[in-house]
Write a protein that holds these residues in place. Structure first.
Motif, PDB file in Angstrom:
ATOM      1  N   ARG A 165       4.951  15.086 -13.886  1.00 26.84           N
ATOM      2  CA  ARG A 165       3.905  14.197 -14.410  1.00 26.84           C
ATOM      3  C   ARG A 165       4.172  12.770 -13.974  1.00 26.84           C
ATOM      4  N   ARG A 166       5.459  12.453 -13.875  1.00 25.70           N
ATOM      5  CA  ARG A 166       5.842  11.110 -13.477  1.00 25.70           C
ATOM      6  C   ARG A 166       5.346  10.793 -12.064  1.00 25.70           C
ATOM      7  N   GLN A 167       5.529  11.779 -11.158  1.00 28.19           N
ATOM      8  CA  GLN A 167       5.111  11.540  -9.779  1.00 28.19           C
ATOM      9  C   GLN A 167       3.590  11.384  -9.683  1.00 28.19           C
ATOM     10  N   GLU A 168       2.889  12.230 -10.420  1.00 28.59           N
ATOM     11  CA  GLU A 168       1.421  12.159 -10.390  1.00 28.59           C
ATOM     12  C   GLU A 168       0.960  10.758 -10.814  1.00 28.59           C
ATOM     13  N   ALA A 169       1.549  10.266 -11.894  1.00 23.77           N
ATOM     14  CA  ALA A 169       1.130   8.955 -12.405  1.00 23.77           C
ATOM     15  C   ALA A 169       1.485   7.864 -11.410  1.00 23.77           C
ATOM     16  N   GLN A 170       2.670   7.980 -10.813  1.00 22.37           N
ATOM     17  CA  GLN A 170       3.062   6.912  -9.904  1.00 22.37           C
ATOM     18  C   GLN A 170       2.253   6.922  -8.624  1.00 22.37           C
ATOM     19  N   ARG A 171       1.847   8.106  -8.210  1.00 21.58           N
ATOM     20  CA  ARG A 171       0.978   8.161  -7.030  1.00 21.58           C
ATOM     21  C   ARG A 171      -0.374   7.538  -7.351  1.00 21.58           C
ATOM     22  N   LEU A 172      -0.874   7.865  -8.500  1.00 22.68           N
ATOM     23  CA  LEU A 172      -2.148   7.261  -8.906  1.00 22.68           C
ATOM     24  C   LEU A 172      -2.005   5.731  -8.861  1.00 22.68           C
ATOM     25  N   GLY A 173      -0.811   5.280  -9.233  1.00 18.94           N
ATOM     26  CA  GLY A 173      -0.537   3.840  -9.257  1.00 18.94           C
ATOM     27  C   GLY A 173      -0.787   3.149  -7.931  1.00 18.94           C
ATOM     28  N   ARG A 174      -0.710   3.897  -6.825  1.00 15.20           N
ATOM     29  CA  ARG A 174      -0.902   3.252  -5.522  1.00 15.20           C
ATOM     30  C   ARG A 174      -2.329   2.747  -5.372  1.00 15.20           C
ATOM     31  N   ILE A 175      -3.297   3.391  -6.090  1.00 13.51           N
ATOM     32  CA  ILE A 175      -4.666   2.895  -5.931  1.00 13.51           C
ATOM     33  C   ILE A 175      -5.154   2.111  -7.151  1.00 13.51           C
ATOM     34  N   LEU A 176      -4.333   2.089  -8.206  1.00 15.10           N
ATOM     35  CA  LEU A 176      -4.752   1.322  -9.383  1.00 15.10           C
ATOM     36  C   LEU A 176      -4.786  -0.167  -9.083  1.00 15.10           C
ATOM     37  N   ARG A 177      -4.029  -0.561  -8.042  1.00 13.29           N
ATOM     38  CA  ARG A 177      -3.961  -1.986  -7.735  1.00 13.29           C
ATOM     39  C   ARG A 177      -4.995  -2.396  -6.681  1.00 13.29           C
ATOM     40  N   ALA A 178      -5.982  -1.512  -6.444  1.00 15.74           N
ATOM     41  CA  ALA A 178      -6.963  -1.778  -5.384  1.00 15.74           C
ATOM     42  C   ALA A 178      -7.548  -3.178  -5.497  1.00 15.74           C
ATOM     43  N   LYS A 179      -7.522  -3.890  -4.390  1.00 18.20           N
ATOM     44  CA  LYS A 179      -8.039  -5.269  -4.343  1.00 18.20           C
ATOM     45  C   LYS A 179      -9.494  -5.342  -4.781  1.00 18.20           C
ATOM     46  N   ARG A 180     -10.231  -4.273  -4.383  1.00 21.20           N
ATOM     47  CA  ARG A 180     -11.679  -4.320  -4.643  1.00 21.20           C
ATOM     48  C   ARG A 180     -12.030  -3.892  -6.064  1.00 21.20           C
ATOM     49  N   ARG A 181     -11.034  -3.799  -6.938  1.00 21.96           N
ATOM     50  CA  ARG A 181     -11.289  -3.180  -8.244  1.00 21.96           C
ATOM     51  C   ARG A 181     -12.354  -3.893  -9.068  1.00 21.96           C
ATOM     52  N   ASN A 182     -12.568  -5.186  -8.803  1.00 19.58           N
ATOM     53  CA  ASN A 182     -13.580  -5.891  -9.584  1.00 19.58           C
ATOM     54  C   ASN A 182     -14.943  -5.930  -8.918  1.00 19.58           C
ATOM     55  N   ASP A 183     -15.107  -5.235  -7.795  1.00 23.00           N
ATOM     56  CA  ASP A 183     -16.426  -5.158  -7.165  1.00 23.00           C
ATOM     57  C   ASP A 183     -17.346  -4.357  -8.078  1.00 23.00           C
ATOM     58  N   GLU A 184     -18.598  -4.723  -8.083  1.00 28.67           N
ATOM     59  CA  GLU A 184     -19.573  -4.036  -8.931  1.00 28.67           C
ATOM     60  C   GLU A 184     -19.557  -2.530  -8.659  1.00 28.67           C
ATOM     61  N   GLY A 185     -19.373  -1.738  -9.678  1.00 31.69           N
ATOM     62  CA  GLY A 185     -19.459  -0.274  -9.548  1.00 31.69           C
ATOM     63  C   GLY A 185     -18.332   0.361  -8.766  1.00 31.69           C
ATOM     64  N   PHE A 186     -17.270  -0.394  -8.503  1.00 35.85           N
ATOM     65  CA  PHE A 186     -16.205   0.160  -7.663  1.00 35.85           C
ATOM     66  C   PHE A 186     -15.398   1.250  -8.393  1.00 35.85           C
ATOM     67  N   ASN A 187     -15.116   2.307  -7.655  1.00 38.12           N
ATOM     68  CA  ASN A 187     -14.208   3.352  -8.134  1.00 38.12           C
ATOM     69  C   ASN A 187     -13.196   3.658  -7.055  1.00 38.12           C
ATOM     70  N   ALA A 188     -11.970   3.863  -7.456  1.00 40.31           N
ATOM     71  CA  ALA A 188     -10.994   4.409  -6.505  1.00 40.31           C
ATOM     72  C   ALA A 188     -11.016   5.926  -6.699  1.00 40.31           C
ATOM     73  N   PHE A 189     -10.476   6.657  -5.743  1.00 41.36           N
ATOM     74  CA  PHE A 189     -10.553   8.122  -5.790  1.00 41.36           C
ATOM     75  C   PHE A 189      -9.176   8.742  -5.641  1.00 41.36           C
ATOM     76  N   PHE A 190      -8.948   9.716  -6.469  1.00 40.65           N
ATOM     77  CA  PHE A 190      -7.663  10.425  -6.411  1.00 40.65           C
ATOM     78  C   PHE A 190      -7.951  11.918  -6.322  1.00 40.65           C
ATOM     79  N   TYR A 191      -7.657  12.516  -5.158  1.00 39.48           N
ATOM     80  CA  TYR A 191      -7.894  13.947  -4.972  1.00 39.48           C
ATOM     81  C   TYR A 191      -6.563  14.677  -4.895  1.00 39.48           C
TER      82      TYR A 191
END
Ligand code: ATP
Length: 801
Positions: free
Chosen positions: A631-657
């Motif tokens: 579970r730790r690895q899953e969360a930390q991998r997700l962390g790589r996109i949680l810091r997306a620069k564009r996170r405050n763009d209108e309607g922006f979503n990052a994707f985790f597959y």
């Protein structure tokens, strides 16, 4: 049920039917829930006399406890059972207040959208006492928020757990360790314990007695003072709010009239520090560790301050205020989501303490990043900040400074070079004001013991995103570092735009008949693992998703724990890849290109990129192979996109597959891995079909001939090709493999079915919800503050958001 209908049903009911199983009826679902919550059915009498409602069945019945709902229960947000399990309604008008309080006194277990679950534990109550809550206050507040009266067993548990907390401290004086208390009886009690007595360093019978240091203690609204200021704490609860400067002035006046307070202590052997701390915890007298840095005249001052552009965010301030609320530095752990800015929290703490600091990381790459962040956020002079890794072995020239190193460099004793030994001597010979332990959850107890043996530090700050380990050793951290001081809520931070909103999906990839036939044959676990990872349909799904997201303008990281697959996928798709053996210069070149070159939009990373990789350009993550059920690895991998620069763009979503080969072990591990994120409020959709994939003739392995060749390759591969990548100095190691990464507590996760277009926002309800971006309004909440100024004034109370 035909597959399509079944998938639809899963969407409708928000439930997940595992493949091959019929959907559960309402009654069965209800029964399962009851079983899961270990319900003792209410007796007939109880049913007759107590109000029955939709949630009561979740709580154990207790005959001696009148669990009738209070008349105004609807406006109270908590359900508390007699085992200390707390359910918080997140839709309550007093949710924020209740959450702020619960975070201080209980362990968050699960924070999904409507209900949050917490548990009262001895550790959480210890943390509560050490940040200044009294048992009376805890009981009173819980009662205020609870829909029913508190059960006597909960009250007794709180009283029992807190009565002996905060009575004794462990302090460091001139690199020697002492146990200190203002009550000599407590120390005598400790010394009657044979384990503690055997760790005593001085041979005298008596105790050392000296004047207690005068401290500018201050009260913070909602909290109380440090140990020893209990009466003040009580009066603070009822008194009119005072300005911090008035409060300090009045304390000093009182001090002047009083007799000088005394503290008593005895010395313990430094190498037995952890043993004593653990023993004290076991016998119910846990020690607190606090550092009165303002009055430390022995250690040199470090010239460091935050740069003017550094504005710490409200949750960073809240976390730090738990550490500094009585003008001392309290040791403990701060838990913030990946990408939420733990580094800046550590740097601010260093600026607060202003004494020598040592930072320990899990890899040399993190060391480089920590140094860069120190230089970015603080005015520390570059020569005062040294790095101790296998490649550079620096010391700082002045009396005070910062050293950044890895756990491995500090603890490995084998074949130390002359230069390393010299740096170690330098580290061992001095006192450190603060030890910052990054990614602290990965550090095994024996390693941390070695760390604290080598490093005499007055205070310790542990930083982590996921206070969990698959081997259940996480509790060790309570005595190795200190209690958890603060834990942020992932969904709240993502709503406010501090971390990105993420759409999570698990993509089920059918095995091709030829691969599945081989998979079903009796063969080694390794071979089966390789067959699942190299499944041509998974490969095609990966290729399809990369194309899809590159066309949308995303920057994609593909993660594979397995290096064999990493190379095969990346080479076939002509993408750059990084793994443990990639030379540093090449790594930097690839990362640089990924960040700044429009032609490089996808990179493949092995588990080397799981942590501390700051790539705010990344907006999409595809996981093709992962480490069992970590579970730790899953969360930390997700962390790589949680810091997306564009996170405050209108309607922006990052994707985790997460790509999993259907009907293989990957399905099982995948759901285990998601458990932590589900508890943080993330919902995983299941994509059973990637629309448009069949119409793509250009995908790899489209012909039976290509697939057969790939199969031959996999069958000819060595079993060792499926082995976990070994990375020098890697702290995560193979310990999870031994447990299979099985999540011990939380097993169930929620999956909903969906298609790719739904996930990207075409038709999905969730999308419509997420699309109403509140980020713009919420941006204003990134409160400006000058925490350090307040800290220096002694008023570092948490600001409400
Ligand atoms: N208060 C702040 N103001 C502006 N930027 C910030 C602030 N706090 C953090 N950041 C930025 O957010 C990003 C993530 O921070 P950081 O690397 O410290 O995250 P982390 O919590 O350590 O994540 P991980 O656990 O994934 O390593 C960095 O680019 C950092 O500079």
């Amino acid at each position: 049920m035909p597959p399509k209908r079944k998938a639809q049903a899963a969407v409708d009911s928000d439930d997940y039917d595992s493949p091959g199983e019929e959907a559960l009826s309402d009654q069965e679902t209800f029964d399962k829930l009851k079983e899961a919550f270990d319900v003792v059915a209410m007796s007939k009498r109880a049913r007759a006399t107590h109000a029955i409602d939709q949630a009561s069945f979740l709580f154990k019945k207790c005959d001696q406890w009148d669990a009738a709902l209070k008349p105004d229960h609807a406006s109270r947000p908590l359900w508390i059972d007699d085992a200390g399990r707390i359910i918080l309604e997140s839709f309550s008008p007093v949710f924020d207040e209740a959450q702020d309080f619960l975070i201080n006194i209980a362990e968050p277990q699960s924070r999904v959208s409507r209900m949050h679950e917490y548990t009262l534990t001895a550790h959480s109550l210890f943390a509560a006492v050490s940040v200044g809550h009294s048992s009376q206050e805890i009981i009173q507040k819980l009662n205020e928020f609870s829909k029913t009266a508190l059960s006597p067993s909960v009250v007794a548990f709180i009283e029992k757990s807190t009565s002996s907390f905060g009575k004794a401290k462990i302090v460091l004086k001139k690199t020697l360790s002492y146990i200190e208390s203002d009550d000599p009886a407590i120390l005598q009690r400790l010394l009657r314990d044979p384990t503690i007595a055997s760790c005593r360093a001085d041979t005298t019978d008596g105790l050392i007695k000296e004047a207690a240091p005068k401290i500018g203690v201050m009260a913070i609204p909602g909290t109380k003072m440090a140990a020893g200021a209990n009466q003040l704490a009580q009066s603070a609860a009822t008194a009119e709010p005072q300005r911090p400067d008035e409060m300090i002035a009045s304390l000093r006046e009182e001090d002047d009239d009083e007799e000088v307070a005394q503290v008593h202590s005895f010395q313990i052997k430094s190498e037995e520090r952890e043993k004593v701390i653990k023993r004290c915890q076991d016998i119910g007298l846990p020690l607190t560790e606090e550092y009165d840095f303002n009055n430390d005249e022995v250690n040199a001052k470090l010239d460091i301050d935050l740069r003017p552009h550094a504005q710490i965010r409200y949750y960073q301030e809240k976390a730090l205020s738990k550490m500094f609320s009585n003008s001392r530095a309290r040791s403990g752990i701060i838990v913030l989501p990946c990408g939420a800015g733990k580094t800046l929290v550590g740097i601010t703490a260093a600026c607060g303490v202003k004494k020598s600091v040592i930072v320990l990381c899990t890899s040399a790459m993190s060391v480089v990043q920590w140094r860069a962040e120190f230089l970015k956020w603080s005015n520390i002079s570059p020569e005062d900040i040294a790095v101790f890794t296998s490649e550079s072995k620096n010391r700082f020239p002045r009396n005070a400074g910062i050293i950044i190193s890895t756990y491995t460099m500090i603890t490995s004793t084998r074949n130390r070079s002359y230069d390393s030994e010299k740096v170690m001597e330098f580290i061992r010979s001095r006192e450190w004001g603060l030890l910052i332990a990054d990614e602290v959850h990965v550090v095994p107890a024996n390693i941390f013991k070695k760390v604290t043996y080598s490093i005499a530090s007055h205070s310790k700050l542990g930083l982590t995103a996921t206070l969990l380990r698959e081997d259940d050793k996480i509790e060790d951290l309570n005595f190795l570092i200190g209690p958890k001081l603060y834990e942020a809520n992932w969904q709240e931070l993502s709503e406010q735009g501090h971390i990105a909103k993420v759409q999570c999906a698990e993509v089920w990839c059918q095995m091709t008949p030829e691969f599945y036939t081989e998979w079903l044959k009796p063969s080694s676990v390794q071979k089966r693992a390789l067959l699942s990872i190299m499944n041509p349909r998974k490969f095609q799904a990966c290729q399809f998703l990369i194309d899809y997201h590159e066309r949308r303008g995303d920057k994609i990281i593909v993660f594979s724990d397995n290096v064999y697959a990493l190379e095969k996928y990346a080479r076939k798709l002509n993408k750059a890849y990084i793994y443990g053996a990639t030379p540093q210069a090449e790594r930097l070149r690839i990362l640089e290109n990924f960040q700044h070159n429009e032609m490089v939009n996808t990179i493949f990373l092995s588990k080397i990129g799981d942590t501390s990789l700051d790539l705010p350009e990344a907006t999409c993550l595809i996981q093709i192979s992962s480490h069992y059920g970590s579970r730790r690895q899953e969360a930390q991998r997700l962390g790589r996109i949680l810091r997306a620069k564009r996170r405050n763009d209108e309607g922006f979503n990052a994707f985790f597959y997460s790509l999993v080969s259907k009907d293989t072990d990957e399905m099982f591990y995948s759901s285990k891995r998601q458990a932590f994120l589900v508890d943080q409020g993330y919902a995983f959709k299941v994509i059973t079909r990637l629309e448009g994939l069949e119409q793509r003739p250009d995908l790899a392995f489209s012909s039976p001939q290509d697939r057969r060749e790939l199969l031959m390759d996999v069958l000819l591969a060595k079993d060792t090709d499926a082995d976990e990548e070994k990375i020098a100095g890697d702290m995560f190691g193979s310990k999870y493999a031994s447990t299979g990464g099985r999540a011990k507590k939380k097993n169930g996760v929620r999956r909903t079915a969906g298609t790719l277009s739904e996930l990207s926002g075409g038709q999905d309800m969730a999308y419509i919800e997420y699309n109403k971006s509140r980020n713009k309004d919420l941006k204003a909440k990134g409160v400006k503050n000058d925490f350090l100024r307040k800290l220096q004034r002694g008023s570092a109370g948490a600001k409400k958001k």
